[in-house]
Scaffold this active site. Structure first.
Site, PDB file in Angstrom:
ATOM      1  N   ASP A   1      -6.160  -5.902   5.164  1.00  0.00           N
ATOM      2  CA  ASP A   1      -7.139  -5.539   4.382  1.00  0.00           C
ATOM      3  C   ASP A   1      -7.928  -6.612   4.051  1.00  0.00           C
ATOM      4  O   ASP A   1      -9.253  -6.501   4.269  1.00  0.00           O
ATOM      5  CB  ASP A   1      -6.546  -4.628   3.140  1.00  0.00           C
ATOM      6  CG  ASP A   1      -7.804  -4.282   2.131  1.00  0.00           C
ATOM      7  OD1 ASP A   1      -8.789  -3.967   2.828  1.00  0.00           O
ATOM      8  OD2 ASP A   1      -7.830  -4.445   1.133  1.00  0.00           O
TER       9      ASP A   1
ATOM     10  N   LYS B   1       3.644 -14.209   5.364  1.00  0.00           N
ATOM     11  CA  LYS B   1       4.002 -15.082   4.379  1.00  0.00           C
ATOM     12  C   LYS B   1       5.678 -15.078   4.271  1.00  0.00           C
ATOM     13  O   LYS B   1       6.226 -14.952   3.309  1.00  0.00           O
ATOM     14  CB  LYS B   1       3.416 -14.597   3.131  1.00  0.00           C
ATOM     15  CG  LYS B   1       3.481 -15.623   2.108  1.00  0.00           C
ATOM     16  CD  LYS B   1       2.315 -16.648   2.195  1.00  0.00           C
ATOM     17  CE  LYS B   1       2.444 -17.852   1.257  1.00  0.00           C
ATOM     18  NZ  LYS B   1       1.747 -18.848   1.208  1.00  0.00           N
TER      19      LYS B   1
ATOM     20  N   TYR C   1       0.862  -1.125   0.027  1.00  0.00           N
ATOM     21  CA  TYR C   1       0.210   0.037  -0.075  1.00  0.00           C
ATOM     22  C   TYR C   1       0.839   1.182  -0.054  1.00  0.00           C
ATOM     23  O   TYR C   1       0.475   2.459   0.002  1.00  0.00           O
ATOM     24  CB  TYR C   1      -0.800  -0.089   1.186  1.00  0.00           C
ATOM     25  CG  TYR C   1      -2.315  -0.569   1.031  1.00  0.00           C
ATOM     26  CD1 TYR C   1      -2.443  -2.126   0.884  1.00  0.00           C
ATOM     27  CD2 TYR C   1      -3.170  -0.021   1.212  1.00  0.00           C
ATOM     28  CE1 TYR C   1      -3.628  -2.535   0.769  1.00  0.00           C
ATOM     29  CE2 TYR C   1      -4.353  -0.550   0.685  1.00  0.00           C
ATOM     30  CZ  TYR C   1      -4.692  -2.020   0.641  1.00  0.00           C
ATOM     31  OH  TYR C   1      -5.822  -2.584   0.461  1.00  0.00           O
TER      32      TYR C   1
ATOM     33  N   ASP D   1      -2.440 -17.827   4.580  1.00  0.00           N
ATOM     34  CA  ASP D   1      -3.282 -18.670   3.808  1.00  0.00           C
ATOM     35  C   ASP D   1      -3.832 -19.659   4.677  1.00  0.00           C
ATOM     36  O   ASP D   1      -5.029 -19.767   5.040  1.00  0.00           O
ATOM     37  CB  ASP D   1      -2.688 -19.379   2.523  1.00  0.00           C
ATOM     38  CG  ASP D   1      -1.243 -19.720   2.609  1.00  0.00           C
ATOM     39  OD1 ASP D   1      -0.819 -19.440   3.731  1.00  0.00           O
ATOM     40  OD2 ASP D   1      -0.630 -20.509   1.948  1.00  0.00           O
TER      41      ASP D   1
END
Ligand code: NAD
Length: 358
Positions: A247, A190, A123, A223
């Protein structure tokens, strides 16, 4: 008298802002609204979707209540929402998701708080358009530094994650957990793939966690976290994430409690606070007096708490709970089918809440 910047926004923003303003005015808190237009219509009139006067108003008043603002997809102006967060260094996005009695959801025991880093990650707004001089220089440099090939017809978005920003958001998560008698913080990442950005986020979070040995701490790959949340949301308490995962997982968490129409939020920094729902401007519903105002009204409840108006916040929150539980005045999104003929309008929901307050 509190002076609060009110940004109605665009799309469904003005109608839910009006509903929120009316219910807040029905409780006894002296507020003078400094109404500041921003968004699509302002862009057409003033050539910018975020005039300086809006930022100046928040800087002066310190607190704002904001409706959603459209960001054109793919092309057009950059997000006003992201610009506000970066301009005012609103580094924390706080989004509680708690099951309300009387809502139609798959779970009746969700009580999660999402804490999203709000200033960096993908972002950051550092991007190079395909074919631009910048993209060419960056791909050449990366090809040269790494020996890997980025195709010359690539667009590039940069993902910076710093120790500074990670430390302060994770610290915020632990302090919030402690202050609110919560038990556990989960950090999401991640780091198995993005070792130097998400890896740094995780490593920094682990360092911060050492200073809060009274609070349980775990990490989860994003995930896996998504899968866990839709299967066993009751296992999660406070969740801290980098910007983009924050988000996405915010909307997932909103889905767990009955949808975006119920999910409030706050953007917080050292100096300023901007309260807004998780959802966006839902342009197809604009002007129909149809959408759910509760996410924005509950953002107003968060704002009242921030102002120290605990009793007023509780009164308004209880009025919302009671309207939900009674089930007579609810918008289409809280009904079994979207075309349910018993669905209330946006303004009817506000009226029902006001009736509970007087
Ligand atoms: P959205 O959140 O606006 O709407 C997605 C869907 O959720 C809607 O079509 C509707 O079915 C439902 N929904 C959302 N709010 C609702 C409400 N109050 N009551 C009932 N149903 C509701 O997401 P989108 O369509 O992906 O985005 C539309 C625009 O909003 C985009 O331009 C996006 O950039 C912007 N956006 C702004 C903000 C913000 O202002 N902070 C946040 C998210 C998206």
């Amino acid at each position: 008298m509190y002076k609060i910047t009110l940004i109605p926004g665009d799309g469904i923003g003005p109608e839910i802002s009006e509903a929120t303003k009316r219910v807040i005015e029905a409780i006894d808190v002296p507020i003078e609204w400094d109404v500041q237009e921003a968004g699509l219509d302002v862009f057409e009139r003033e050539g910018t979707p975020l005039p300086q006067r809006v930022i100046d108003s928040i800087k002066k008043n310190k607190v704002a209540l904001k409706g959603p603002i459209t960001t054109p997809v793919g092309t057009g102006f950059r997000s006003v929402n992201v610009a506000l967060r970066q301009n005012l260094d609103l580094y924390c996005c706080l989004r509680p998701s708690k099951t309300f009695k009387g809502t139609r959801t798959k779970f009746d025991n969700v009580d999660i708080v999402i804490i999203r880093e709000n200033t960096e990650d993908l972002y950051a707004g550092i991007e190079f358009e395909k074919g631009s001089d910048g993209a060419k220089k960056i791909t050449d440099l990366i090809n040269q530094l790494t020996g890997k090939t980025i195709r010359h017809d690539s667009g590039i978005s940069i993902k910076p994650i710093s120790v500074y920003a990670t430390e302060r958001i994770v610290r915020f998560a632990f302090e919030y957990t402690r202050k609110n008698n919560r038990k556990k913080v989960a950090v999401v990442h991640k780091a198995n793939i993005m070792k130097y950005s998400d890896g740094l986020f995780l490593e920094t979070a682990r360092d911060v966690a050492k200073k809060y040995s009274d609070i349980d701490f775990e990490d989860k790959i994003v995930d896996n976290m998504c899968m866990q949340l839709v299967q066993k949301p009751e296992l999660y308490d406070v969740i801290v994430l980098p910007n983009l995962y924050g988000d996405i997982v915010s909307d997932l968490a909103a889905g767990l409690i009955g949808g975006l129409g119920l999910a409030p939020g706050a953007n917080l920094g050292e100096d300023y606070a901007v309260f807004e729902p998780v959802h966006g401007s839902a342009p197809k519903y604009k002007g129909l007096n149809k959408v759910n105002p509760l996410a924005m009204i509950l953002s107003g409840v968060m704002m009242l708490r921030h102002l120290g108006e605990k009793k007023a916040a509780e009164r308004l929150e209880n009025a919302v709970f009671s309207v939900i539980e009674e089930g007579r005045y609810l918008t289409y999104d809280m009904k079994p089918a979207p075309d349910d003929p018993t669905a209330s309008t946006t303004s009817m929901v506000a009226d029902a809440i006001i009736k509970k307050l007087i």
